[in-house]
Design an enzyme around this catalytic site. Structure first.
Site, short mmCIF file in Angstrom:
data_model
loop_
_atom_site.label_atom_id
_atom_site.label_comp_id
_atom_site.label_asym_id
_atom_site.label_seq_id
_atom_site.Cartn_x
_atom_site.Cartn_y
_atom_site.Cartn_z
N ARG A 174 0.84 -1.21 0.00
CA ARG A 174 0.00 0.00 0.00
C ARG A 174 0.87 1.26 0.00
NH1 ARG A 174 -5.08 -0.02 2.19
NH2 ARG A 174 -4.67 1.84 3.44
N ARG A 178 9.81 6.07 -2.74
CA ARG A 178 10.19 7.03 -3.81
C ARG A 178 11.66 7.43 -3.69
NH1 ARG A 178 5.40 10.03 -2.25
NH2 ARG A 178 3.58 9.10 -3.28
N ARG A 257 -8.50 -6.92 13.55
CA ARG A 257 -7.87 -6.01 14.50
C ARG A 257 -8.92 -4.97 14.87
NH1 ARG A 257 -4.48 -7.84 17.09
NH2 ARG A 257 -3.83 -5.77 17.77
N ARG A 288 -0.20 5.87 16.08
CA ARG A 288 -0.15 7.20 15.47
C ARG A 288 -1.04 8.18 16.22
NH1 ARG A 288 -2.86 5.23 9.65
NH2 ARG A 288 -4.57 4.08 10.59
N GLU A 316 -4.13 6.52 18.43
CA GLU A 316 -4.69 5.26 17.91
C GLU A 316 -3.90 4.08 18.46
OE1 GLU A 316 -5.59 5.34 13.68
OE2 GLU A 316 -5.13 3.22 13.52
N TYR A 364 -9.45 -5.69 2.90
CA TYR A 364 -8.83 -4.44 3.37
C TYR A 364 -9.06 -3.38 2.29
CZ TYR A 364 -4.86 -1.85 5.60
OH TYR A 364 -4.04 -0.93 6.24
N ASP A 366 -9.89 0.29 0.78
CA ASP A 366 -10.02 1.72 1.02
C ASP A 366 -11.39 2.16 0.52
OD1 ASP A 366 -7.67 2.42 2.34
OD2 ASP A 366 -6.52 2.42 0.48
P1 FAD Z 1 -18.34 0.10 7.19
O1 FAD Z 1 -17.97 1.51 7.03
O2 FAD Z 1 -17.69 -0.68 8.30
O3 FAD Z 1 -19.92 0.03 7.34
C1 FAD Z 1 -20.59 -1.16 7.72
C2 FAD Z 1 -21.79 -0.74 8.54
O4 FAD Z 1 -22.56 -1.93 8.83
C3 FAD Z 1 -21.41 -0.13 9.88
O5 FAD Z 1 -21.97 1.17 10.00
C4 FAD Z 1 -21.99 -1.10 10.90
O6 FAD Z 1 -22.50 -0.45 12.06
C5 FAD Z 1 -23.11 -1.77 10.11
N1 FAD Z 1 -23.47 -3.08 10.64
C6 FAD Z 1 -22.64 -4.12 10.88
N2 FAD Z 1 -23.33 -5.15 11.41
C7 FAD Z 1 -24.62 -4.75 11.49
C8 FAD Z 1 -25.82 -5.37 11.96
N3 FAD Z 1 -25.82 -6.60 12.50
N4 FAD Z 1 -26.98 -4.67 11.91
C9 FAD Z 1 -27.00 -3.40 11.41
N5 FAD Z 1 -25.89 -2.77 10.97
C10 FAD Z 1 -24.72 -3.44 11.00
N6 FAD Z 1 -10.18 4.31 3.44
C11 FAD Z 1 -9.67 5.31 2.70
O7 FAD Z 1 -9.95 5.38 1.48
N7 FAD Z 1 -8.85 6.28 3.24
C12 FAD Z 1 -8.53 6.26 4.56
O8 FAD Z 1 -7.80 7.16 5.02
C13 FAD Z 1 -9.04 5.22 5.37
N8 FAD Z 1 -8.73 5.17 6.67
C14 FAD Z 1 -9.22 4.16 7.42
C15 FAD Z 1 -8.87 4.12 8.78
C16 FAD Z 1 -9.35 3.10 9.58
C17 FAD Z 1 -8.98 3.08 11.03
C18 FAD Z 1 -10.18 2.09 9.02
C19 FAD Z 1 -10.67 0.96 9.86
C20 FAD Z 1 -10.54 2.13 7.70
C21 FAD Z 1 -10.06 3.16 6.88
N9 FAD Z 1 -10.42 3.24 5.54
C22 FAD Z 1 -9.89 4.25 4.77
C23 FAD Z 1 -11.32 2.26 4.92
C24 FAD Z 1 -12.80 2.69 4.97
O9 FAD Z 1 -13.18 2.87 6.32
C25 FAD Z 1 -13.63 1.61 4.30
O10 FAD Z 1 -13.28 1.47 2.94
C26 FAD Z 1 -15.14 1.88 4.35
O11 FAD Z 1 -15.57 2.36 5.58
C27 FAD Z 1 -15.85 0.56 4.09
O12 FAD Z 1 -17.24 0.78 4.03
P2 FAD Z 1 -18.22 -0.42 4.32
O13 FAD Z 1 -19.59 0.06 3.99
O14 FAD Z 1 -17.71 -1.65 3.68
O15 FAD Z 1 -18.06 -0.73 5.88
N1 UDP Z 2 3.38 0.70 8.08
C1 UDP Z 2 4.52 0.71 8.86
N2 UDP Z 2 5.00 1.90 9.33
C2 UDP Z 2 4.38 3.08 9.07
C3 UDP Z 2 3.23 3.07 8.27
C4 UDP Z 2 2.75 1.87 7.80
O1 UDP Z 2 5.06 -0.36 9.14
O2 UDP Z 2 4.85 4.13 9.55
C5 UDP Z 2 2.88 -0.60 7.57
C6 UDP Z 2 1.97 -1.28 8.59
O3 UDP Z 2 2.13 -2.68 8.48
C7 UDP Z 2 0.60 -0.83 8.13
C8 UDP Z 2 0.77 -0.86 6.61
O4 UDP Z 2 2.13 -0.41 6.40
O5 UDP Z 2 -0.42 -1.69 8.59
C9 UDP Z 2 -0.19 0.01 5.83
O6 UDP Z 2 -0.08 1.34 6.29
P1 UDP Z 2 -1.26 2.39 6.09
O7 UDP Z 2 -0.81 3.70 6.60
O8 UDP Z 2 -1.71 2.32 4.67
O9 UDP Z 2 -2.37 1.76 7.03
P2 UDP Z 2 -3.86 2.21 7.42
O10 UDP Z 2 -3.94 3.70 7.26
O11 UDP Z 2 -4.79 1.43 6.54
O12 UDP Z 2 -3.95 1.79 8.86
#
Ligand code: FAD
Ligand code: UDP
Length: 391
Positions: A174, A178, A257, A288, A316, A364, A366
């Site tokens: 991911r 560079r 996780r 972070r 976090e 996983y 985005d």
């Molecule tokens: P979710 O957003 O998880 O939505 C699923 C929904 O289903 C939830 O609201 C949940 O409450 C509901 N649900 C589950 N079970 C039930 C049930 N039994 N009854 C009713 N409702 C239920 N992507 C990026 O592009 N950029 C980022 O910077 C980025 N940062 C992230 C950071 C973190 C910490 C995480 C975890 C993810 C990140 N993502 C990021 C990914 C992004 O969150 C996901 O791509 C997106 O939220 C997925 O959407 P979804 O609809 O699949 O799931």
């Molecule tokens: N990672 C790392 N060091 C960093 C940033 C990322 O080792 O400073 C690794 C780590 O395994 C992480 C993965 O690269 O889970 C992806 O990083 P990213 O920032 O894309 O993770 P996210 O924002 O999805 O948590």
């Protein structure tokens, strides 16, 4: 409303499917979510004490190179020109990420040119296999052992708490590497944050559907009595919750996780000078710190103006998921993939249910990949929609 389709989860997958089913096919959709808001993990809210927009489930930055997705999301929100930058603290020093010529030269106290740095990393990664099969091999093949040990090894140990030899090489792919001083975190063609915030974006998606889409919040698919009655009718369902939970964990739990996100309002203008600071060493325990103010340099209201004297940060911490915790990241070990294949066999037999999104597909994704997956699921569903609704 007597819905044609039930959507479980008002995250990006559920909202995208709802919007397409309502606006393209004219179907009546009921979306439920067990949370008390729409938007799933992308949800943000304006902090009541400071007025700063905070991402409730960890920082979310939109980035994509998928033109179809970019066109689609721009129908519902404008994006700011925000470009994501991340720094990392290692051994008492701050370095730029992703690994770039700045990181390499600072780490080795050197002044390598791009070619000299390439040569150095080629030598330091020579021991890695040409076809890496896990995160360690992939990491070393990308950046060599010394940089891997400094910036990846311990961060990954904190984040995943799973032997890195059992983690997919894709996790580390991911991150770009560079050989210049460009420290944009992402490599994508398009990047930005929704101008009015995430909730406004998602509300616009719902508003575009008029009365075709109804949302019921604080409603759990597994326990709500009215939903139980609806399920008994065999209604066509899009399910975006965890796939293992849907099948009552009959092949065992998939590993996830979870996170503890610890929020703090501080009486300073600027806590860390950047949006995200990673912590590459085993101490501190958090991976972070997000400082949300920095995501919107274009905002000039009191909450964001220099001299506001307030900022909001979130530390976090990653933790092992147990039932009842929020599942955030699929760990996706070999054992998980075996279990997932068994659950997918059940999915293949279930005619009127579509599994989607990060939890439903155990992927996983985005945000852009989630939307792309929903658009593709919709395209598959559309030709057989009438038949599935009537059956
Ligand atoms: P979710 O957003 O998880 O939505 C699923 C929904 O289903 C939830 O609201 C949940 O409450 C509901 N649900 C589950 N079970 C039930 C049930 N039994 N009854 C009713 N409702 C239920 N992507 C990026 O592009 N950029 C980022 O910077 C980025 N940062 C992230 C950071 C973190 C910490 C995480 C975890 C993810 C990140 N993502 C990021 C990914 C992004 O969150 C996901 O791509 C997106 O939220 C997925 O959407 P979804 O609809 O699949 O799931
Ligand atoms: N990672 C790392 N060091 C960093 C940033 C990322 O080792 O400073 C690794 C780590 O395994 C992480 C993965 O690269 O889970 C992806 O990083 P990213 O920032 O894309 O993770 P996210 O924002 O999805 O948590």
């Amino acid at each position: 409303m007597d819905p044609d389709i039930l959507i479980v989860g008002a995250g990006l997958f559920g909202l995208t499917m709802a919007e397409r089913l309502a606006n393209v096919c004219g179907k009546r959709v009921l979306i439920i979510d067990k949370r008390d808001h729409i938007g799933g993990n992308c949800y943000s809210e304006f902090d009541s004490a400071t007025g700063i927009e905070c991402h409730k489930y960890g920082a979310h930055l939109f980035h994509t190179s998928d033109e179809e997705v970019w066109q689609y999301v721009n129908r519902f929100t404008k994006f700011t020109p925000y470009i994501h930058k991340v720094y990392t603290t290692h051994d008492g020093e701050v370095y730029p990420l992703p690994i770039n010529l700045g990181t390499i030269n600072q780490f080795f106290h050197a002044a390598y040119t791009p070619d000299a740095a390439r040569q150095l990393i080629a030598e330091q990664s020579a021991s890695a296999p040409t076809q890496p099969t896990n995160l360690v091999e992939q990491g070393i093949s990308l950046i060599g052992r010394p940089l891997f040990d400094a910036f990846i090894k311990n961060y990954t140990a904190k984040q995943w708490q799973t032997p890195a030899e059992e983690l997919s090489p894709d996790i580390i792919k991911r991150l770009p590497v560079r050989y210049n001083y460009d420290n944009r975190y992402f490599n994508n063609t398009h990047e930005g944050l929704p101008l009015e915030g995430y909730e406004a974006w998602f509300q616009n998606m719902l508003d575009s559907c008029g009365d075709k889409v109804t949302v019921r919040l604080s409603t759990d698919y597994f326990t709500d009595p009215e939903i139980q009655t609806l399920r008994e009718t065999g209604i066509l369902t899009v399910y975006t919750g965890p796939i293992d939970q849907f099948y009552d964990y009959q092949f065992g739990e998939l590993s996830w996780r979870s996170l503890d996100l610890v929020k703090e309002v501080l009486d300073v203008d600027d806590f860390q000078g950047c949006p995200v600071m990673n912590y590459a060493d085993l101490e501190p325990k958090y991976t972070r710190i997000h400082e949300f103010k920095h995501f919107h340099p274009e905002r000039t209201n009191d909450a964001y103006a220099p001299g506001s004297g307030k900022t909001v940060i979130v530390r976090e911490y990653s933790k092992t998921w147990h039932r009842g915790d929020e599942p955030y990241y699929p760990v996706n070990t070999t054992e998980d993939r075996t279990k997932l294949a068994k659950y997918q066999e059940l999915v293949a037999r279930d005619g009127n249910i579509i599994f989607g999104g990060r939890l439903g597909e155990y992927a996983y994704f985005d945000m852009d990949k989630t939307i792309a997956s929903a658009l593709s699921a919709f395209a598959d569903l559309q030709p057989k929609l009438s038949q599935l609704i009537e059956s």
